[in-house]
Write an enzyme that holds these catalytic residues in place. Structure first.
Site, short mmCIF file in Angstrom:
data_model
loop_
_atom_site.label_atom_id
_atom_site.label_comp_id
_atom_site.label_asym_id
_atom_site.label_seq_id
_atom_site.Cartn_x
_atom_site.Cartn_y
_atom_site.Cartn_z
N LYS A 1 -5.51 -6.76 0.04
CA LYS A 1 -4.13 -6.97 0.23
C LYS A 1 -3.61 -8.43 0.56
CE LYS A 1 -3.07 -2.33 1.95
NZ LYS A 1 -2.16 -1.72 1.28
N ARG B 1 -5.41 8.04 -1.96
CA ARG B 1 -5.50 9.66 -2.74
C ARG B 1 -6.88 10.08 -3.04
NH1 ARG B 1 -1.59 6.44 -7.05
NH2 ARG B 1 -1.04 5.45 -4.94
#
Ligand code: BES
Ligand code: ZN
Ligand code: ZN
Length: 462
Positions: A239, A313
């Site tokens: 990120k 997820r």
């Protein structure tokens, strides 16, 4: 401790005034006090506060402005602002607020501070005597549970890594005599949690799954799962600094699940609760999963790593597959899963997803009633094509080029749910970007109060 003051005849009265009741309040407080308020320019508008002088330097009372009963802007937690504006002392509401329980809860929640690392000692705060019409114990418990969850989210990642988050979950479970099991590190491979292992194996503290069960064994089964990423660097698809800044809160789903579990256990609801917390740090080191890796999940579905930053997820998928094996009556998962959810609905309105219209109605109704806002978004099946893998069954990042990112994340999770009678997924933000009437900037617990209402009604204590 967020607690109400014991009732005392000396409590200073606080009048909650709107344009509607201002004339009545004026006549109650008397001409001199009313004239003083006018002289100070007080107006009965939301958030305005006016102290009323008594004799010999005493405080006779307080006026606090609130919106009219049916104003669309009305914030039932508005009186929470008193907790950060009043001088030290004990107060009571002189007139009953419209939503007395939310006003009282707002006050307690507004007293919350994350001051564990502040060397200077906190100033004494004002205290409120619980209004007569509320269940003070229930409200205190809810406030304390939310404070517990906020503390977990606010804890920096160097303090709350995988070891510490596991300890917190275990401590909570043991406090309520739940039975706990843990699977850690390479044991995750043998026990068949390949996705949790793949995401967490680059961290210095081992990835793990905490699993605790509580309640009468033959009671209806309710299972909750929370994303416990103690820090999300993004992995090799790292990120940017701006995106990483708040990523200590990436265990906000775990904090939500633990908060809801605490509310349920404390209230003694008549259900069989199973709580699953997959815990990892999404770190960068040689063993880190790579873009393009393919991992066969617990359920047998193969997952292609389109982006190592879509780690949430993955760990949820293995935990959901396990929870699903019990065919629970209700299954909820909570996760700070996508930036896309914030683009769609902003920080204060988490989306939830379910195929079950009846459940969706219940969730929306209960969460609205206790002002724990949630908004249903669609499991839009045509977008299933977007999560197809190029070499594996499914991809964790999808091919939508960022479009419908919160929906495709929910569709990914849905593949791992088959036997549960009803399932809902909550893509929470777990953070207040700015202070609000009922809490400071920082960690926030969303959805837990609304779901606790739903469960309290459906599975009341026997
Ligand atoms: N933890 C983040 C999502 C997130 C970001 C939540 C900011 C709240 C605030 C998650 O693991 C993530 O990075 N998701 C990616 C998925 C993408 C790579 C498919 C996202 O949302 O950008
Ligand atoms: Zn991520
Ligand atoms: Zn994440």
């Amino acid at each position: 401790m967020l607690a109400f003051a014991s009732p005392t005849p000396d409590a200073t009265p606080v009048w909650l005034v709107s344009a509607e009741n201002w004339p009545t309040v004026k006549s109650t407080i008397g001409a001199a006090a009313a004239a003083f308020a006018d002289r100070c320019g007080f107006q009965p508008k939301a958030g305005r506060m006016q102290l009323l002088p008594g004799e010999a330097g005493a405080l006779a009372g307080v006026l606090f402005g609130i919106d009219e009963a049916n104003a669309p802007t009305r914030d039932p937690f508005g009186p929470g602002k008193l907790a950060t504006s009043l001088p030290e002392g004990v107060y009571r509401f002189a007139n009953t607020p419209q939503d007395a329980d939310l006003a009282a809860l707002g006050f307690l929640l507004a007293l919350y501070r994350y001051d564990r690392f502040k060397v200077s000692t906190a100033a004494p705060t004002p205290q409120l005597v619980a209004p007569d019409e509320v269940d003070a114990i229930r409200i205190q418990r809810i406030a304390e549970s939310i404070a517990y969850g906020r503390d977990l989210v606010n804890a920096p990642a160097n303090v709350l890594g995988p070891n510490a988050l596991e300890q917190e979950a275990v401590r909570l479970a043991e406090h309520f005599d739940a039975s706990v099991t843990m699977v850690r590190g390479d044991e995750l491979i043998g026990a068949n949690f390949p996705l949790i292992h793949a995401v967490g194996r680059a961290g210095t503290e081992e990835p793990r799954l905490v699993d605790f069960s509580w309640g009468r064994e033959d009671a209806p089964k309710v299972s909750i799962v929370g994303k416990g990423v103690t820090f999300d660097t993004g992995g090799l698809d790292i990120k940017p600094a701006s995106g990483m800044e708040l990523m200590k809160k990436d265990m906000g789903g775990a904090a939500t699940a633990l908060t809801l579990a605490r509310m349920i256990m404390e209230a003694g609801l008549d259900l069989r609760l199973r709580t699953l917390i997959p815990i990892v740090e999404n770190a960068i080191s040689a063993p880190a999963m790579r873009p393009g890796d393919v991992i066969v999940s617990r359920k047998g579905i193969s997952v292609e790593v389109g982006n190592t930053d879509a780690e949430g997820r993955m760990i949820l998928a293995d935990a959901l597959a396990l929870a699903d094996d019990d065919a629970p009556e209700l299954m909820f998962d909570f996760a700070t899963l996508t930036g896309a959810a914030r683009v769609a609905l902003g920080p204060d309105l988490p989306p939830f997803y379910t195929d079950d219209d009846a459940l969706a109605g219940l969730i929306a109704g209960h969460s609205a009633r206790v002002r724990d806002p949630l908004w249903r978004m669609p499991l839009w099946h045509p977008y299933d094509a977007m999560i197809e893998g190029s070499v594996a069954d499914i991809s964790n990042s999808g091919s939508g080029a960022g479009m419908a990112g919160s929906i495709t994340a929910a569709l990914f999770l849905r593949r791992f749910v088959e036997k549960a009678k009803a399932w809902a997924h909550f893509d929470v933000y777990a953070w207040n970007p700015k202070p609000r009437a009922h809490g400071p900037m920082g960690g926030e617990i969303q959805a837990a109060r609304g779901l606790f209402e739903l469960l309290s009604e459906r599975y009341p204590r026997r």
